[in-house]
Design an enzyme around this catalytic site. Sequence first.
Site, short mmCIF file in Angstrom:
data_model
loop_
_atom_site.label_atom_id
_atom_site.label_comp_id
_atom_site.label_asym_id
_atom_site.label_seq_id
_atom_site.Cartn_x
_atom_site.Cartn_y
_atom_site.Cartn_z
N LYS A 116 0.62 -1.22 -0.11
CA LYS A 116 -0.09 -0.17 0.01
C LYS A 116 0.87 1.08 0.02
CE LYS A 116 -4.05 -2.03 2.03
NZ LYS A 116 -3.92 -3.58 1.57
N GLU A 200 -2.85 6.35 8.19
CA GLU A 200 -3.74 7.45 7.40
C GLU A 200 -4.54 8.41 8.28
OE1 GLU A 200 -6.18 5.07 4.56
OE2 GLU A 200 -4.48 4.90 3.22
N HIS A 235 -14.01 -3.01 9.09
CA HIS A 235 -13.59 -2.61 7.68
C HIS A 235 -13.84 -3.76 6.91
CE1 HIS A 235 -11.34 0.47 9.61
NE2 HIS A 235 -10.78 -0.25 10.59
N ARG A 297 -7.45 -8.22 -8.50
CA ARG A 297 -8.11 -9.64 -8.41
C ARG A 297 -9.63 -9.38 -8.72
NH1 ARG A 297 -10.83 -9.53 -3.59
NH2 ARG A 297 -9.66 -8.58 -1.78
#
Length: 622
Positions: A116, A200, A235, A297
């Site tokens: 990421k 973040e 999440h 994917r």
Amino acid sequence: MIESLLIANRGEIACRVIRTAQGMGIRTVAVYSDADRNALHVRSADEAVHIGPSPARESYLCGDKIIAAALSTGAEAIHPGYGFLSENAEFAQAVIDAGLVWVGPKPASITAMGLKDAAKARMIAAGVPVTPGYLGEDQSPERLQTEADAIGYPVLIKAVAGGGGKGMRRVESSAEFAESLASCRREAASSFGDDRVLIEKYILSPRHIEVQVFGDSHGNVVHLFERDCSLQRRHQKVIEEAPAPGMDEATRQAVCSAAVRAAKAVDYEGAGTIEFIADGSEGLRADRIWFMEMNTRLQVEHPVTEEITGVDLVEWQLRVASGEALPKRQDELSINGWAMEARLYAEDATWGFLPSIGRVSNFRFPEHRARIDTGVEAGAEITPYYDPMIAKVIVHRETREQAIAGLRETLDKGVVGPLITNSGFLWRLLGHEGFGAGTMDTGLIERNLEGLTTRPEPSSDALGKSALRLAGTPGDTPWASRSGLRLNAPARRKVRLSDQFGRHFAVDLPQEPAFDCWHAETVASIDEGGERLMVRFARTEGGGAGAASDGAILSPMPGKVISVDVAAGQSVTKGQKLLVLEAMKMEHALTAPFDGVVAELNAVAGAQVQVEALLVKIEKAE
């Protein structure tokens, strides 16, 4: 065109790929572990190969065994599905090196977007907006804490190699950071073998918007519009829909164009999803939507895109992997109607969404009005080794309101038993005012958790009908002719029913039976609001086994005790965390069912426990 295909996966997605491949005339090969020997995907394929014991690390995560199975069966290509090895660049390269076709993006693209921090740097270079945060190499707890403090709380800790909602923690204050970081790193190491994280800024009114992209080896990249996946818990996505409510054409064009730029930046081929986070406090605006990550994917929620576009994404994957160009240009794709998907899990929402394992004896849905993607059928086993998803329930209607109503109706009429599922939770969530208005964000479930997870009592009408059915058994003979009524009995008779969760209900019968028929073993079902209750005449006033009404906290499944937060003799309050159990690579907090005292403590950090092991006993406060 590929003529033979091995599916390196299990369950629902394996069945999904097999269905399309066989429809295209492609021979299919399944792989299976000990636990999946009799699974639906094994019997659906043209051929099946055993690849090892039940734990995924000894079977579905063993790339060498999967490649060997493909070579031994003469399969030309490998489709990874989602999860497991689907985003493992080393496995993708090994497939190619073995002379097989990899149905997915190039290994270099997976690598570029798989980490990421590196992906965000690449997106910045490509002019794609990203959320503010820390992507640095210094992974010391002190540096991470300092960066989080500087960004400002709340922040989100995310595993660098993460996905599927695992390895993520929202942190509200500096005081919580160290504990959340440690928990996140444990989960990341367990799930991905990599405990590195990034930080973040957490958007206070976030919506999860993602765009389906598709590329081919001829340089073409298109988008198939957006999905809204804002309804999440821990999440992990719960309900997905397409298109996104409140998305105007200008914003859609801006976001989808950014997604195409992101895909082109990594020379992308095959199906992929660009995930964005939007600040929904002022509606969806292009200048308040930022790149989060790319999933290299096919996504779990891909059916909603298929439903609104009329495209079979698995067919596109197989055609692109065979070297063909994309079947459609961008100007040939359009949105038709509204689609929604709910993920049906074997889990008990009332008890912290703890997984429910065992045999599925009953499984049926009204398929004429819904699409049911599943790897489960009557007689299947839900085991502790894999994700406990039973099915994806998908509807497609002309309007969003019709889609909501159709999905609720399907959940209400579906029957899965005797395992506990999240169907009632999904039904209540779909009926939430905020979701109906399209003003939801990713915090909706957490803010309304108590109301959404509280199992309502059945209606008096349903209880009365169930009592009459119970009193009339055996057979279908009416109750009055089987029970031996006393003609001079009072006009009404109050009896008690109990359900499988230990709850008791007082029910008025029209007349009094002449014998104690409420001691019978017979049960009756009540299907209301997405819930299936099994009721019988109550024998005692006590709670049912495993319901924790007596304060007994049992292990819901085999797992490992990660931490114990109480001591014997300690006073606790309702909802207080007692211990954390790791099962299915997820951490589950077990909490006190009421105010009381820890009368018995059998849990020890690091210990492995079996299903229904007594971990803690709480005695009610006086």
